[in-house]
Scaffold this active site. Structure first.
Site, short mmCIF file in Angstrom:
data_model
loop_
_atom_site.label_atom_id
_atom_site.label_comp_id
_atom_site.label_asym_id
_atom_site.label_seq_id
_atom_site.Cartn_x
_atom_site.Cartn_y
_atom_site.Cartn_z
N LYS A 21 -21.42 17.87 8.68
CA LYS A 21 -20.39 18.18 9.67
C LYS A 21 -20.05 16.99 10.55
CE LYS A 21 -17.46 20.88 11.60
NZ LYS A 21 -16.24 21.28 10.87
N SER B 104 0.83 -1.19 0.00
CA SER B 104 0.00 0.00 0.00
C SER B 104 0.87 1.25 0.00
CB SER B 104 -0.96 -0.04 1.19
OG SER B 104 -2.16 0.64 0.88
#
Length: 309
Positions: free
Chosen positions: A166, A114
């Site tokens: 949010k 990765s």
């Protein structure tokens, strides 16, 4: 026979100089510092170890070798399952800057997957052991939902927010389908950036890459057949190859970045602090956000006592 004070003084001076030399070399071997007595045919080793949470130290080491004219080339020794996207990209960018001045090769240890593989792509060539775990070309975000647990223990939560997104990813409620689509777009874009890097550095088309860039991991031997790795070999193999590329004749001097501490007391304090940090860090293995990271199961498999055998 009368002792001549000048001759004895010169001999004493030489003895003191030899003693000082061996003292400096001894301290250097303990603390990992390099000394001015080394030759000019040096190969620098920069270790990238563990989950990549921050790029600062590695970037500093790369910049140090970039400025050192006695270091002819640099080996990236990677033993990492990946980590945060931004620090992985920052290390990659720093290696690309270093390549403007030095030859750089990537050497894979137990795992370079990765984000670790992203960094390796910055090397001119990638060398892996046949049993190295690599690949895992992907991006991932982790979220935890504790809503049902909170109901069982009688805990309620209230949220006051300025915008509808949010509290996206909040652990106290189920994520909406709209929020999942929004976050999937973020992950897809980060993933696309990863693919761009691999295509840029490896002789592989984007269509072929997408067939294998689905998060799966490979051995070093498998990765070589797929074009993700150039050669099979250990760190010494990489050092020997780089020495030939930069024109070093004979055995090269292998050096590591200087430590930040400047005294034996600093060394002891640094080691104590590192040990304490290692104990504390086991409670949080990676930070929030998007990651170039192997699947958590694979990361746990690489923990001490859980090595793949």
């Amino acid at each position: 026979m009368k002792r001549h004070p000048v001759i004895w003084g010169i001999l004493l001076l030489f003895l003191l100089l030899f003693a000082f030399y061996f003292l400096v070399q001894g301290i250097a071997s303990i603390t990992g510092k390099r000394t001015a007595f080394s030759g000019a045919n040096k190969i620098g080793i920069v270790d990238i170890e563990g989950i990549i949470k921050d790029s600062g130290e590695v970037v500093d080491h790369l910049n140090e070798f970039a400025k050192d004219d006695t270091v002819k080339g640099v080996i990236l020794r990677i033993n990492s399952p990946g980590g945060g996207v931004a620090p992985s990209q920052e290390i990659y960018d720093a290696v690309m800057e270093l390549r403007k001045r030095k030859r750089v090769l990537a050497s894979m240890s137990s795992v370079a997957a990765s984000g670790g593989y992203l960094v390796a792509c910055a090397g001119e060539k990638i060398i892996a052991n046949s049993g190295t775990l690599t690949g895992s070309i992907s991006a991932v975000m982790y979220f935890t939902n504790t809503e049902e647990l909170m109901k069982k223990v009688g805990v309620k939560a209230s949220v006051i927010k300025s915008g509808k997104y949010k509290d996206i990813g909040s652990p106290i409620r189920e994520m909406t389908e709209e929020e999942k689509v929004l976050l999937q777009g973020l992950v897809d874009d980060i993933y696309s950036q990863f693919l761009d890097v691999v295509v840029r550095h490896r002789n592989i088309t984007s269509e072929t890459l997408k067939d294998i860039a689905d998060g799966r991991i490979f051995t070093g031997r498998q990765a070589q057949k797929l074009g993700l790795v150039d050669y099979l070999g250990d760190k010494q193999y990489a050092v020997t190859m780089l020495a030939k590329l930069v024109g070093i004749e004979g055995e090269p001097v292998v050096v590591y970045p200087r430590k930040k501490y400047e005294s034996m007391l600093d060394y002891v304090l640094q080691q104590t602090s590192s040990s304490l940090s290692a104990v504390l860090s086991t409670k949080q293995r990676f930070s929030y956000g998007i990651h170039y990271l192997m699947d958590d199961y694979d990361v746990r498999m690489m923990a001490p006592g859980n090595e793949v055998r």
